[in-house]
Design an enzyme around this catalytic site. Structure first.
Site, PDB file in Angstrom:
ATOM      1  N   HIS A 129       3.868  -4.848   5.775  1.00 25.16           N
ATOM      2  CA  HIS A 129       2.965  -4.368   6.824  1.00 25.16           C
ATOM      3  C   HIS A 129       3.114  -5.330   8.008  1.00 25.16           C
ATOM      4  O   HIS A 129       3.373  -6.514   7.814  1.00 25.16           O
ATOM      5  CB  HIS A 129       1.537  -4.415   6.272  1.00 25.16           C
ATOM      6  CG  HIS A 129       0.493  -3.822   7.157  1.00 25.16           C
ATOM      7  ND1 HIS A 129      -0.001  -4.457   8.275  1.00 25.16           N
ATOM      8  CD2 HIS A 129      -0.164  -2.639   7.085  1.00 25.16           C
ATOM      9  CE1 HIS A 129      -0.931  -3.692   8.839  1.00 25.16           C
ATOM     10  NE2 HIS A 129      -1.045  -2.581   8.145  1.00 25.16           N
ATOM     11  N   ASP A 206       0.215 -10.785   0.294  1.00 22.79           N
ATOM     12  CA  ASP A 206      -0.663  -9.831   0.973  1.00 22.79           C
ATOM     13  C   ASP A 206      -1.172  -8.850  -0.080  1.00 22.79           C
ATOM     14  O   ASP A 206      -0.447  -7.972  -0.546  1.00 22.79           O
ATOM     15  CB  ASP A 206       0.146  -9.121   2.069  1.00 22.79           C
ATOM     16  CG  ASP A 206      -0.597  -7.936   2.681  1.00 22.79           C
ATOM     17  OD1 ASP A 206      -1.711  -7.613   2.219  1.00 22.79           O
ATOM     18  OD2 ASP A 206      -0.052  -7.339   3.625  1.00 22.79           O
ATOM     19  N   GLN A 209      -3.384  -3.932  -0.581  1.00 27.22           N
ATOM     20  CA  GLN A 209      -3.323  -2.685  -1.358  1.00 27.22           C
ATOM     21  C   GLN A 209      -3.406  -2.944  -2.862  1.00 27.22           C
ATOM     22  O   GLN A 209      -3.286  -2.008  -3.657  1.00 27.22           O
ATOM     23  CB  GLN A 209      -2.023  -1.925  -1.044  1.00 27.22           C
ATOM     24  CG  GLN A 209      -1.907  -1.475   0.386  1.00 27.22           C
ATOM     25  CD  GLN A 209      -2.949  -0.430   0.786  1.00 27.22           C
ATOM     26  OE1 GLN A 209      -3.542   0.232  -0.054  1.00 27.22           O
ATOM     27  NE2 GLN A 209      -3.163  -0.285   2.079  1.00 27.22           N
ATOM     28  N   LYS A 232     -10.981  -1.739   2.232  1.00 27.51           N
ATOM     29  CA  LYS A 232     -10.112  -0.891   1.398  1.00 27.51           C
ATOM     30  C   LYS A 232     -10.585  -0.886  -0.057  1.00 27.51           C
ATOM     31  O   LYS A 232     -10.019  -0.188  -0.892  1.00 27.51           O
ATOM     32  CB  LYS A 232      -8.659  -1.382   1.472  1.00 27.51           C
ATOM     33  CG  LYS A 232      -8.020  -1.186   2.848  1.00 27.51           C
ATOM     34  CD  LYS A 232      -6.606  -1.688   2.850  1.00 27.51           C
ATOM     35  CE  LYS A 232      -6.092  -1.978   4.245  1.00 27.51           C
ATOM     36  NZ  LYS A 232      -5.693  -0.770   4.974  1.00 27.51           N
ATOM     37  N   CYS A 372       2.243   1.111   9.991  1.00 30.01           N
ATOM     38  CA  CYS A 372       2.327  -0.305  10.391  1.00 30.01           C
ATOM     39  C   CYS A 372       3.453  -0.999   9.636  1.00 30.01           C
ATOM     40  O   CYS A 372       3.304  -2.165   9.224  1.00 30.01           O
ATOM     41  CB  CYS A 372       1.009  -1.038  10.175  1.00 30.01           C
ATOM     42  SG  CYS A 372      -0.303  -0.423  11.226  1.00 30.01           S
TER      43      CYS A 372
HETATM   44  N1  PMP Z   1      -1.368  -5.407   4.645  1.00 35.08           N
HETATM   45  C1  PMP Z   1      -1.316  -4.215   4.030  1.00 35.08           C
HETATM   46  C2  PMP Z   1      -0.359  -4.025   2.887  1.00 35.08           C
HETATM   47  C3  PMP Z   1      -2.155  -3.180   4.446  1.00 35.08           C
HETATM   48  O1  PMP Z   1      -2.101  -1.993   3.841  1.00 35.08           O
HETATM   49  C4  PMP Z   1      -3.054  -3.415   5.523  1.00 35.08           C
HETATM   50  C5  PMP Z   1      -3.969  -2.307   6.019  1.00 35.08           C
HETATM   51  N2  PMP Z   1      -3.311  -1.123   6.348  1.00 35.08           N
HETATM   52  C6  PMP Z   1      -3.067  -4.669   6.116  1.00 35.08           C
HETATM   53  C7  PMP Z   1      -2.218  -5.638   5.655  1.00 35.08           C
HETATM   54  C8  PMP Z   1      -3.990  -4.980   7.253  1.00 35.08           C
HETATM   55  O2  PMP Z   1      -5.313  -4.872   6.846  1.00 35.08           O
HETATM   56  P1  PMP Z   1      -6.498  -4.946   7.908  1.00 35.08           P
HETATM   57  O3  PMP Z   1      -6.165  -3.962   8.988  1.00 35.08           O
HETATM   58  O4  PMP Z   1      -7.707  -4.560   7.130  1.00 35.08           O
HETATM   59  O5  PMP Z   1      -6.552  -6.351   8.413  1.00 35.08           O
END
Ligand code: PMP
Length: 414
Positions: A129, A206, A209, A232, A372
């Site tokens: 991401h 990270d 998920q 999430k 993203c």
């Molecule tokens: N890493 C991953 C794997 C994600 O899925 C996300 C959210 N789409 C993020 C980072 C970023 O999370 P946040 O927007 O809540 O900071």
């Protein structure tokens, strides 16, 4: 117990669980398949936050009066609750942040600027991401380091052989996702951490998920930093977590400066507060922490093994339904057991954005785009995919509505 009886019981439990989610009750026709973007909230989380505001609300850590002390107590109790959920014994190594993005920026900035020098190497993977890619890319640019990207296997996994070849004694950090938001791949955290450890590199995971879906025992996982977002995993937006190893957090300079994170401020210099406060500058999001703690209670009451079993059943169904539609291509591992939460797919001849718009007409909410993860999309050689994602409240009927909608789109586009 007969299988039929077990199925009936599971369905009854799910029906009563859906009743816990006010938005899903209000819009029963909705098929919400975008939980990887954000999860719906159970009443228990909303109630806990309201109760905090109505009972114990004041600025914590500052006041000598009882109400402020109660607010502080709620915040620190929430920290301990979340730490327990994650298998973290030393709760003071759990920093509350705004979310995964802030957690990862904190490490890349505070640790990275202090530790990464010109000529060093930073390793990320091709499935990250942007939140776990851009901070490292920009750190590499700022410090004159080399950003190295571990390529993936055909079926969207981290290629461990390539990782071994990529990691050298110059590697300072290996940053990777526990579960890919765009593919659903569950990555072998321990194996990746072992490769990084061999050369003494920092291990940053990270978990955005993963924390909502998998039972975690962070103390035993073998990573130095683990990041995720509350929203999430049934908690509110605006609260997230960074768990770090104490020795590293103690060495690291602060990320943001201001109230609460200091010990003494002199005209010329300042000293820092102890953990976790050193990394929590300014007024904290106490209601967010309280809500996240309530989300942990809710998930623990279901049991993370049951959460996983429910999602596996839904992913099986989604793979089967979509796999039978001509022109559908599913990205990521073929075996559902290697995935969590997400089905990423394309339908030949239909742009994912058009597909998502058609599905929306049937009340089916899916995400379409690069998720993203532009570097990943380039590797997959697609501009975008459609992504359906499931959680504790998702039903087989939601997944069936997805299948019917994709069939309908195929009919419309011939
Ligand atoms: N890493 C991953 C794997 C994600 O899925 C996300 C959210 N789409 C993020 C980072 C970023 O999370 P946040 O927007 O809540 O900071």
């Amino acid at each position: 117990m007969t299988t039929l009886k077990a199925v009936a019981q599971a369905q009854a439990a799910l029906a009563s669980r859906r009743a816990d989610f006010p938005l899903l009750v209000k819009f029963p026709e909705l098929h919400y398949l975008d939980s990887a973007a954000t999860a719906q909230k159970p009443a228990a989380v909303l109630d806990a936050m309201r109760e905090y505001y109505e009972t114990d609300y004041a600025n914590p850590h500052r006041g000598a009066y009882d109400l402020s002390a109660r607010s502080t107590e709620r915040y620190e109790r929430a920290r301990k609750r979340v730490a327990k959920f994650l298998g973290v014994r030393d709760a003071d190594t759990l920093i509350f942040t705004r979310g995964t993005t802030e957690s990862l920026n904190l490490v890349a900035t505070a640790w990275g600027r202090a530790k990464v020098k010109s000529g060093d190497e930073i390793v990320v993977t091709g499935m990250e991401h942007h939140a776990n890619f851009v901070p490292w890319q920009q750190l590499a640019i700022a410090q004159g380091a080399d950003l190295r990207i571990c390529e993936l296997t055909e079926d969207g996994r981290i290629d461990l052989d390539r990782l071994r070849a990529l990691v050298t004694p110059k590697t300072r950090v290996v940053a990777f996702s526990h579960v890919s938001n765009a593919l659903g791949t569950i990555n072998p955290v321990r194996d990746i951490a072992a490769v990084a450890r061999k050369v003494g590199a920092l291990v940053v995971c990270d978990g955005a998920q993963a924390a909502p879906h998998l039972a975690l025992d962070l103390d035993a996982l073998g990573v130095d930093f683990y990041a995720f977002s509350g929203h999430k995993m049934l908690g509110p937006m605006g609260i997230g977590v960074l768990v770090g190893r104490r020795e590293i957090l103690e060495f690291m300079p602060p990320y943001q400066m201001g109230g609460d994170m200091i010990e003494f401020v002199y005209d010329e210099t300042s000293t820092w507060n102890v953990l976790p406060h050193k990394f929590e500058a300014g007024t904290p999001n106490v209601a967010g922490a309280v809500g996240l703690a309530a989300a942990c209670d809710y998930l623990d009451a279901i049991g993370m093994a049951a959460v996983r079993a429910h999602e596996q059943m839904l992913l099986e169904l989604a793979h089967k339904m979509l796999g039978e539609i001509p022109g559908v291509r599913i990205y990521g591992p073929a075996a559902v057991a290697d995935k969590s939460g997400v089905v990423s797919f394309t339908l030949e001849g239909v742009h994912p954005h058009d597909l998502a718009t058609i599905l929306d007409e049937d009340g089916v909410c899916v995400r379409a785009g690069h998720h993203c993860a532009q570097p990943l999309m380039r590797r997959l050689k697609v501009p975008a995919t459609a992504r359906a994602s499931v959680y504790v409240y998702t039903t087989a009927e939601d997944v069936e509505a997805l299948g019917r909608g994709v069939e309908r789109a195929r009919g419309m586009f011939g």
